[in-house]
Design a protein around this motif. Structure first.
Motif, PDB file in Angstrom:
ATOM      1  N   ASP A 103       3.030 -47.410   1.970  1.00  0.00           N
ATOM      2  CA  ASP A 103       3.624 -47.229   0.644  1.00  0.00           C
ATOM      3  C   ASP A 103       2.536 -47.017  -0.407  1.00  0.00           C
ATOM      4  O   ASP A 103       1.472 -47.648  -0.369  1.00  0.00           O
ATOM      5  CB  ASP A 103       4.397 -48.484   0.216  1.00  0.00           C
ATOM      6  N   VAL A 104       2.789 -46.127  -1.369  1.00  0.00           N
ATOM      7  CA  VAL A 104       2.023 -46.082  -2.615  1.00  0.00           C
ATOM      8  C   VAL A 104       2.931 -46.688  -3.680  1.00  0.00           C
ATOM      9  O   VAL A 104       4.048 -46.194  -3.889  1.00  0.00           O
ATOM     10  CB  VAL A 104       1.617 -44.648  -2.989  1.00  0.00           C
ATOM     11  N   VAL A 105       2.481 -47.779  -4.310  1.00  0.00           N
ATOM     12  CA  VAL A 105       3.382 -48.552  -5.169  1.00  0.00           C
ATOM     13  C   VAL A 105       2.741 -48.858  -6.516  1.00  0.00           C
ATOM     14  O   VAL A 105       1.515 -48.978  -6.629  1.00  0.00           O
ATOM     15  CB  VAL A 105       3.788 -49.878  -4.489  1.00  0.00           C
ATOM     16  N   GLU A 106       3.600 -48.979  -7.511  1.00  0.00           N
ATOM     17  CA  GLU A 106       3.170 -49.486  -8.809  1.00  0.00           C
ATOM     18  C   GLU A 106       3.475 -50.976  -8.828  1.00  0.00           C
ATOM     19  O   GLU A 106       4.601 -51.387  -8.531  1.00  0.00           O
ATOM     20  CB  GLU A 106       3.917 -48.781  -9.939  1.00  0.00           C
ATOM     21  N   VAL A 107       2.475 -51.784  -9.169  1.00  0.00           N
ATOM     22  CA  VAL A 107       2.643 -53.235  -9.117  1.00  0.00           C
ATOM     23  C   VAL A 107       2.185 -53.872 -10.427  1.00  0.00           C
ATOM     24  O   VAL A 107       1.385 -53.298 -11.172  1.00  0.00           O
ATOM     25  CB  VAL A 107       1.860 -53.848  -7.939  1.00  0.00           C
TER      26      VAL A 107
ATOM     27  N   GLU B 173      -1.456 -57.147 -15.620  1.00  0.00           N
ATOM     28  CA  GLU B 173      -1.991 -55.798 -15.494  1.00  0.00           C
ATOM     29  C   GLU B 173      -1.138 -54.980 -14.536  1.00  0.00           C
ATOM     30  O   GLU B 173      -0.584 -55.503 -13.565  1.00  0.00           O
ATOM     31  CB  GLU B 173      -3.428 -55.834 -14.979  1.00  0.00           C
ATOM     32  N   ILE B 174      -1.053 -53.683 -14.802  1.00  0.00           N
ATOM     33  CA  ILE B 174      -0.314 -52.748 -13.958  1.00  0.00           C
ATOM     34  C   ILE B 174      -1.313 -51.910 -13.166  1.00  0.00           C
ATOM     35  O   ILE B 174      -2.346 -51.489 -13.705  1.00  0.00           O
ATOM     36  CB  ILE B 174       0.583 -51.823 -14.803  1.00  0.00           C
ATOM     37  N   ALA B 175      -1.007 -51.685 -11.880  1.00  0.00           N
ATOM     38  CA  ALA B 175      -1.886 -50.858 -11.050  1.00  0.00           C
ATOM     39  C   ALA B 175      -1.038 -50.063 -10.067  1.00  0.00           C
ATOM     40  O   ALA B 175       0.083 -50.458  -9.728  1.00  0.00           O
ATOM     41  CB  ALA B 175      -2.901 -51.721 -10.306  1.00  0.00           C
ATOM     42  N   VAL B 176      -1.568 -48.942  -9.616  1.00  0.00           N
ATOM     43  CA  VAL B 176      -0.955 -48.170  -8.530  1.00  0.00           C
ATOM     44  C   VAL B 176      -1.881 -48.286  -7.332  1.00  0.00           C
ATOM     45  O   VAL B 176      -3.070 -47.946  -7.417  1.00  0.00           O
ATOM     46  CB  VAL B 176      -0.752 -46.705  -8.928  1.00  0.00           C
ATOM     47  N   ILE B 177      -1.367 -48.765  -6.222  1.00  0.00           N
ATOM     48  CA  ILE B 177      -2.189 -49.004  -5.037  1.00  0.00           C
ATOM     49  C   ILE B 177      -1.480 -48.482  -3.789  1.00  0.00           C
ATOM     50  O   ILE B 177      -0.262 -48.304  -3.774  1.00  0.00           O
ATOM     51  CB  ILE B 177      -2.503 -50.506  -4.842  1.00  0.00           C
ATOM     52  N   GLU B 178      -2.266 -48.251  -2.749  1.00  0.00           N
ATOM     53  CA  GLU B 178      -1.703 -47.908  -1.441  1.00  0.00           C
ATOM     54  C   GLU B 178      -1.758 -49.145  -0.555  1.00  0.00           C
ATOM     55  O   GLU B 178      -2.787 -49.830  -0.507  1.00  0.00           O
ATOM     56  CB  GLU B 178      -2.471 -46.767  -0.786  1.00  0.00           C
ATOM     57  N   ILE B 179      -0.670 -49.426   0.139  1.00  0.00           N
ATOM     58  CA  ILE B 179      -0.608 -50.583   1.028  1.00  0.00           C
ATOM     59  C   ILE B 179      -1.263 -50.218   2.356  1.00  0.00           C
ATOM     60  O   ILE B 179      -0.824 -49.304   3.051  1.00  0.00           O
ATOM     61  CB  ILE B 179       0.847 -51.040   1.245  1.00  0.00           C
TER      62      ILE B 179
ATOM     63  N   LEU C  34      -4.763 -57.191  -3.533  1.00  0.00           N
ATOM     64  CA  LEU C  34      -3.478 -57.655  -4.060  1.00  0.00           C
ATOM     65  C   LEU C  34      -2.485 -57.793  -2.919  1.00  0.00           C
ATOM     66  O   LEU C  34      -2.398 -56.937  -2.032  1.00  0.00           O
ATOM     67  CB  LEU C  34      -2.930 -56.659  -5.086  1.00  0.00           C
ATOM     68  N   PHE C  35      -1.739 -58.894  -2.945  1.00  0.00           N
ATOM     69  CA  PHE C  35      -0.657 -59.140  -2.000  1.00  0.00           C
ATOM     70  C   PHE C  35       0.661 -58.831  -2.694  1.00  0.00           C
ATOM     71  O   PHE C  35       0.942 -59.361  -3.779  1.00  0.00           O
ATOM     72  CB  PHE C  35      -0.675 -60.594  -1.530  1.00  0.00           C
ATOM     73  N   VAL C  36       1.480 -57.978  -2.045  1.00  0.00           N
ATOM     74  CA  VAL C  36       2.692 -57.477  -2.693  1.00  0.00           C
ATOM     75  C   VAL C  36       3.896 -57.677  -1.780  1.00  0.00           C
ATOM     76  O   VAL C  36       4.003 -57.032  -0.726  1.00  0.00           O
ATOM     77  CB  VAL C  36       2.561 -55.978  -3.043  1.00  0.00           C
TER      78      VAL C  36
ATOM     79  N   ALA D 288      -6.946 -52.584  -5.639  1.00  0.00           N
ATOM     80  CA  ALA D 288      -7.105 -51.874  -6.906  1.00  0.00           C
ATOM     81  C   ALA D 288      -8.558 -52.015  -7.336  1.00  0.00           C
ATOM     82  O   ALA D 288      -8.993 -53.124  -7.688  1.00  0.00           O
ATOM     83  CB  ALA D 288      -6.169 -52.457  -7.968  1.00  0.00           C
ATOM     84  N   ASP D 289      -9.324 -50.943  -7.240  1.00  0.00           N
ATOM     85  CA  ASP D 289     -10.765 -50.979  -7.542  1.00  0.00           C
ATOM     86  C   ASP D 289     -11.468 -52.087  -6.774  1.00  0.00           C
ATOM     87  O   ASP D 289     -12.294 -52.841  -7.335  1.00  0.00           O
ATOM     88  CB  ASP D 289     -10.979 -51.160  -9.057  1.00  0.00           C
TER      89      ASP D 289
END
Length: 465
Positions: free
Chosen positions: A38-42, A5-11, A29-31, A24-25
């Motif tokens: 950072d705001v990242v697409e993961v 799954e793809i998500a956009v999240i703020e670290i 998530l650990f990135v 994400a909701d």
């Protein structure tokens, strides 16, 4: 969430290993390679019930703490987990990690930490600080000779001769190029792990930062280096070249160094200083990789010990006596304990070359030597053994409980704990606080800039008479 799954999240936070943490909701998530803010697409790579691990696909909006990595291979190498984080933010992250461990695992009250925790100690220049590097030698996919570092979780070599490692000494790149040119010219083969054939396995390089002395040690799968004089002739032209040798390792093992050293040129050691103390460093010696920060860290340990010249001090897990010799300058007597016989030989030699006569060293496990000494002293004298100050600098697993029990029995006025893992430090602090000791000072130090690792010095005073 599900895998892929793809998500956009703020670290929002960072884990102990430097990985960014976002949601994400509500799903954590650990990135890897993400920075707070950072705001990242993961992309989710592994999904568990309450959390998952995701790959950084794109930085949608970079954090104010994000900086450009000075090394183009920082992510692939993995040795500098947080090089893309501003250095002041790195220091804040490490200080927060130590504090949180003491608060949550050590159960040290927050108001006490507010009083006793001193500002984190960082470096003015957080690059070029390592005085030691070990480079595997092999061939790349095209069959070319190369040397460098293994990429994270692989045995694929990232070539240093072309890229340079910005944590190590400037001379390293030139030395590796000379060695690879020599190997190519004279048909000297690199070691192959799968077949067990080939000669040159690794290259160990060391530099004395205070002296400028250089050491080269080739780890070889044999007992002779072909046309060694040709290599020596080129290496000894480098200013500071003091010691060239081979380490014999003919075992099918992941252990880098062999136990036998064959000298080729110069001395079998280099010298360096930490503060006023001089050390002789052989290829097999353990020696702190960042001498600039080590001087500050051990200076803090000495300050925390509050020595007046009348104290008996035990230094446990003493290595080559680095802290012991610092302490001996201001103590009545120092006893050092270390499990590695070669390290104790180094410690005794370093005491001699510095004219230090009030330091004695014993080979053995600290968790066995100290309890044995306590029991024997009590049996022979009818009195409990005492120490004024006990200093511990254990491995990452921390102190054995039997050792902590003996420390409490010996009732030192002060315990100075030097730690490379603040989680096990916190665990041991909890034990000591429950047995008559209280934290008086704590400070985090950064000998490993650009990485997630942090050292801590903690001083505890005896409060129960």
């Amino acid at each position: 969430m599900q895998k892929n799954e793809i998500a956009v999240i703020e670290i929002e936070d960072m884990g102990a290993g430097g990985e960014g943490i976002g949601k994400a909701d509500g799903y954590t998530l650990f990135v890897k390679d993400a920075v707070i803010g950072d705001v990242v697409e993961v992309k989710v790579m592994k999904a568990k019930k309450h959390y998952g691990y995701a790959r950084l696909m794109k930085i949608v909006k970079p954090s104010d703490q994000r900086v450009a990595a000075r090394c183009p291979e920082a992510r692939r190498c993995g040795g500098c987990q947080i090089q893309e984080m501003d250095y002041q933010a790195q220091l804040a992250f490490k200080n927060r990690k130590v504090r949180n461990h003491l608060l949550r695992l050590g159960e040290v009250p927050e108001e006490l930490l507010d009083r006793v925790m001193e500002p984190v100690c960082g470096m003015e220049e957080p690059f070029r600080y390592r005085n030691k590097a070990q480079f595997p030698v092999g061939r790349d996919r095209e069959g070319n000779l190369t040397a460098g570092f293994y990429a994270g979780r692989t045995h694929s070599i990232i070539p240093v001769p072309e890229l340079d490692c910005l944590l190590g000494a400037k001379e390293n790149q030139k030395i590796l190029r000379i060695i690879l040119e020599y190997m190519k010219e004279y048909g000297v083969e690199p070691y192959d792990e799968e077949s067990g054939r080939g000669l040159v396995r690794h290259v160990l390089l060391r530099k004395g930062f205070s002296t400028g002395e250089l050491m080269v040690c080739l780890v070889i799968n044999g007992r002779k280096l072909p046309r060694a004089e040709a290599l020596i002739g080129r290496l000894k032209e480098i200013p500071g070249m003091t010691s060239i040798s081979c380490s014999v390792n003919m075992e099918r093992t992941n252990v880098i160094m062999g136990s036998e050293i064959l000298p080729l040129y110069g001395k079998d050691y280099i010298t360096d200083r930490i503060g006023p103390v001089k050390y002789q460093i052989s290829p097999l010696s353990f020696y702190q990789v960042n001498p600039v920060m080590t001087e500050k860290l051990y200076g803090a340990a000495l300050e925390y010990a509050e020595l007046t010249g009348s104290e008996v001090v035990w230094d446990l897990y003493c290595g080559i006596g680095t802290i012991s010799l610092f302490l001996a300058q201001q103590a009545k007597q120092v006893y050092g304990v270390e499990i590695v016989p070669a390290a104790i030989e180094d410690a005794r030699r370093n005491a001699r070359i510095n004219g230090i006569e009030n330091a004695e060293f014993y080979v053995g496990k600290a968790e066995e030597v100290l309890p044995d000494y306590y029991a024997r002293y009590e049996k022979e004298t009818g009195r409990s053994a005492r120490a004024d100050v006990i200093v511990v600098d254990p491995p990452r697993k921390g102190c054995d409980e039997a050792l902590l029990e003996t420390i409490v029995k010996m009732q030192p006025e002060r315990v100075v704990y030097v730690s490379c893992d603040s989680a096990t430090l916190a665990r041991d602090v909890k034990y000591l606080r429950g047995n008559g000791y209280e934290v008086r000072k704590v400070r985090a130090f950064d000998p490993f800039c650009q990485t997630v690792h942090v050292e801590t010095v903690c001083c505890l005073h005896r409060v129960n008479s």
